[in-house]
Design a protein around this motif. Sequence first.
Motif, short mmCIF file in Angstrom:
data_model
loop_
_atom_site.label_atom_id
_atom_site.label_comp_id
_atom_site.label_asym_id
_atom_site.label_seq_id
_atom_site.Cartn_x
_atom_site.Cartn_y
_atom_site.Cartn_z
N ASN A 1 75.88 56.22 90.00
CA ASN A 1 75.66 56.63 88.62
C ASN A 1 74.99 55.48 87.87
O ASN A 1 75.52 54.38 87.78
CB ASN A 1 77.01 56.97 87.98
N ASP B 1 73.40 62.95 82.35
CA ASP B 1 72.03 62.90 82.89
C ASP B 1 71.59 64.28 83.36
O ASP B 1 70.94 64.42 84.40
CB ASP B 1 71.91 61.86 84.01
N HIS C 1 75.98 63.51 86.19
CA HIS C 1 76.96 62.49 85.83
C HIS C 1 77.22 62.53 84.33
O HIS C 1 76.28 62.56 83.53
CB HIS C 1 76.46 61.10 86.24
N ARG D 1 81.72 60.30 85.62
CA ARG D 1 82.20 61.27 86.60
C ARG D 1 81.02 62.08 87.14
O ARG D 1 80.02 62.29 86.46
CB ARG D 1 83.23 62.20 85.96
N SER D 2 81.18 62.56 88.37
CA SER D 2 80.12 63.34 89.03
C SER D 2 80.53 64.81 89.11
O SER D 2 81.68 65.12 89.44
CB SER D 2 79.87 62.80 90.44
N ALA E 1 79.08 68.39 90.83
CA ALA E 1 78.10 68.99 91.73
C ALA E 1 77.84 70.44 91.35
O ALA E 1 78.75 71.17 90.94
CB ALA E 1 78.61 68.92 93.16
N GLN F 1 72.34 70.13 92.80
CA GLN F 1 72.20 68.86 92.07
C GLN F 1 73.57 68.29 91.76
O GLN F 1 74.59 68.99 91.80
CB GLN F 1 71.42 69.08 90.77
N THR F 2 73.58 67.00 91.43
CA THR F 2 74.79 66.33 90.96
C THR F 2 74.48 65.73 89.59
O THR F 2 73.47 65.04 89.42
CB THR F 2 75.24 65.24 91.93
#
Length: 321
Positions: free
Chosen positions: A2, A231, A263, A267-268, A270, A260-261
């Motif tokens: 990140n 993002d 942030h 934190r992420s 998906a 896609q992932t």
Amino acid sequence: MNVHAPLALSLLNASASAFAADVAEALSQHPKRLSPKYFYDEAGSELFEQITRLPEYYPTRTELGILRSRGKDINAIIPKNAALIEFGAGATTKVRLLLDECDVGAYAPVDISGDFLQAQAAELRRDFPGLKVLPVNADFTAPFDLPADIRMMPKVGFFPGSTLGNFEPHEACAFLRSARAILGKDALMLIGIDLEKDEKLLHAAYNDAAGVTGKFNMNVLVRINRELGGDFDLSAFTHRAIYNKERHRIEMHLIARKPQTVHVLGRSFAFRAGESIHTESSYKYSIERFAALARGSGWEPKASWTDADKHFSVHALMAVE
């Protein structure tokens, strides 16, 4: 990795902290959801005002038409010198129609946006010099105290715009019960409700040709990026509004165009291709189904008015013991 440094919630103000916590929880759900209340930052509010002027978007102009044409009928059932309490006060266009026509002694707009409330209150005091204007800076969906100046006055709640349709039915019931408790015995409630209608009209209203509703929907991601260090790639999502016939509601979604992932706050999250973030539901009622909801929430339907095409309705409800 990140590229955004984690933001400590303790360093955010209370409003931003609530936004951050809600977003983190909502994006962790399956299916993913975001609350429609986060549409309305400054940019989102301006986009919504643009929506209300679109040719496809019938609710605002239709409700205004009902309030304008039925003002005398509404005044006939409002107690003299009543206090008008507007839940979730926004632009004053609709309430001005009531203030012009009805014998109201005080007006208490309730909203969480304090600066906006004060600006609107100042304009109303200028235009209605004999009216007590008493803004209440509060979340209208939670219990709040009415100003002391109006506690002994007859009370009329005002909840226009079919905002109740954005609540799940159990939430709508809870709101109506809360409003009943706040307004008290013998209170009246004026509420705008969007009606069931041809699906083509509904689809057009929420998928306008100019794409303004899509921008409005997408703005919540813009806000997350700006305020929470997100993002989101806006080009990787698309707006979709569909009518869920079984549940009598329009659903607004943001659909991921590709895997896609994303942030947010360190934190992420998906996303699969085609996965949705459900951003808003807008329930449509029949007169009978809304009356049943009102009765189950501590209110007795007293009167209702619709436009000639029966696209929209305004209801007067009386608080019952």
